[in-house]
Design a protein around this motif. Sequence first.
Motif, mmCIF file in Angstrom:
data_model
loop_
_atom_site.group_PDB
_atom_site.id
_atom_site.type_symbol
_atom_site.label_atom_id
_atom_site.label_comp_id
_atom_site.label_asym_id
_atom_site.label_seq_id
_atom_site.Cartn_x
_atom_site.Cartn_y
_atom_site.Cartn_z
ATOM 1 N N MET A 229 0.837 -1.195 0.000
ATOM 2 C CA MET A 229 0.000 0.000 0.000
ATOM 3 C C MET A 229 0.874 1.247 0.000
ATOM 4 O O MET A 229 1.896 1.309 0.679
ATOM 5 N N ILE A 230 0.476 2.224 -0.779
ATOM 6 C CA ILE A 230 1.253 3.459 -0.893
ATOM 7 C C ILE A 230 1.230 4.234 0.427
ATOM 8 O O ILE A 230 0.307 4.086 1.230
ATOM 9 N N PRO A 231 2.238 5.082 0.667
ATOM 10 C CA PRO A 231 2.242 5.900 1.886
ATOM 11 C C PRO A 231 1.132 6.952 1.861
ATOM 12 O O PRO A 231 0.750 7.444 0.805
ATOM 13 N N PHE A 232 0.641 7.276 3.046
ATOM 14 C CA PHE A 232 -0.284 8.389 3.233
ATOM 15 C C PHE A 232 0.457 9.494 3.985
ATOM 16 O O PHE A 232 1.230 9.223 4.900
ATOM 17 N N SER A 233 0.213 10.739 3.602
ATOM 18 C CA SER A 233 0.788 11.894 4.272
ATOM 19 C C SER A 233 -0.321 12.891 4.595
ATOM 20 O O SER A 233 -1.485 12.685 4.244
ATOM 21 N N LEU B 117 -6.764 -1.600 3.725
ATOM 22 C CA LEU B 117 -6.378 -1.803 2.331
ATOM 23 C C LEU B 117 -5.042 -2.537 2.233
ATOM 24 O O LEU B 117 -4.833 -3.356 1.339
ATOM 25 N N GLN B 118 -4.155 -2.251 3.172
ATOM 26 C CA GLN B 118 -2.865 -2.950 3.207
ATOM 27 C C GLN B 118 -3.070 -4.439 3.446
ATOM 28 O O GLN B 118 -2.393 -5.287 2.832
ATOM 29 N N GLU B 119 -3.989 -4.778 4.338
ATOM 30 C CA GLU B 119 -4.274 -6.197 4.600
ATOM 31 C C GLU B 119 -4.766 -6.907 3.346
ATOM 32 O O GLU B 119 -4.411 -8.044 3.079
ATOM 33 N N LYS B 120 -5.591 -6.211 2.565
ATOM 34 C CA LYS B 120 -6.090 -6.806 1.325
ATOM 35 C C LYS B 120 -4.957 -7.080 0.350
ATOM 36 O O LYS B 120 -4.959 -8.084 -0.371
ATOM 37 N N VAL B 121 -3.976 -6.169 0.325
ATOM 38 C CA VAL B 121 -2.847 -6.325 -0.590
ATOM 39 C C VAL B 121 -1.989 -7.515 -0.207
ATOM 40 O O VAL B 121 -1.501 -8.258 -1.068
ATOM 41 N N THR B 122 -1.805 -7.727 1.105
ATOM 42 C CA THR B 122 -0.909 -8.776 1.576
ATOM 43 C C THR B 122 -1.555 -10.152 1.662
ATOM 44 O O THR B 122 -0.858 -11.158 1.802
#
Length: 336
Positions: free
Chosen positions: A1-5, A330-335
């Motif tokens: 997942m891309i970084p959020f700022s 969303l990161q969990e979905k990616v992994t």
Amino acid sequence: MIPFSVLDLSPINQGSNAAQAFNNSKELAQRAEALGYKRYWLAEHHNMPGIASAATALVISHVAANTRSIRVGSGGIMLPNHSPLVIAEQFGTLESLYPGRIDLGLGRAPGSDQRTARALRRHMGGDTADNFPQDVQELQEYFDDPSDYQSLRAVPGAGLKVPIWLLGSSMFSAQLAAELGLPFAFASHFAPGFMKSAIQIYRERFKPSATLKKPHVMLALNVFAADTQREAERLFTSLQQQFLNLIRGTPGQLRPPVDDIDALWQPGEQAHVERSLACAVVGDRDTVQEGLQAFIDEHAPDELIITAQIFDHAARLHSFEIAAEARAALQEKVTV
């Protein structure tokens, strides 16, 4: 997942003041750091009663001094308002105080109305925005390792190689960022019209540089998140009122949300505000997660910078918490 700022304008709420805005920014930055946001950027605006971050380098120092690891920078410094040497010295000072944590995002607009822009100009005669490419390169030179024959140096600044980003809302900065091999951030949170074209031009024309080997695009997105859809939509009306007042030429402090925004604007005004704020995700947890995923899927940014002009400070903190939760989901979905 891309970084959020995080992009922060240090909003001054109606009935409040700049001191409280700076304290709110400090607390939001501390929460963002704990939540895993990558950067915390502050924007330069002038003669705006609702924005406290005019002396951007000072506010950056305030935020950096009260955090430990999150990168802190400008989104952006409006370079036509300043001498490149002054900015090199300011950000060289910041980098010396908070090593490895400072970003310098540069914009070509004045960040104000034309009368204020004239009052800010370091010299008169000609449009200093026309000198933007030369000023960017001059600034880069100040951050490079100095040569023995260099008579003019930024002290501090020389040799510190502070990361430079170009910001824009049109094709100009996209082309320049591509030519110079710099990362590019697009102001899609208020000017989405040229977003797709600018991204395409930047990626197609990008030339690798000593600091960046491949294109890096950061897109700005309004995210207003709350426990319910209705509450999120209500919170969003503060930003809608802010843009409505800009259209009318009556900028002011950030107003509290209203229950019925339609009672405040005319159809033409509504259309203008909705065009400006088309890049917005407003809703509860599920809606925000779906909206973030859809935006990322459609535009494929390398990084997302989130902004939220929310009147209530606790609600603003909570909105960024929900956005961080959505990123984790969303990161969990990616992994998986």
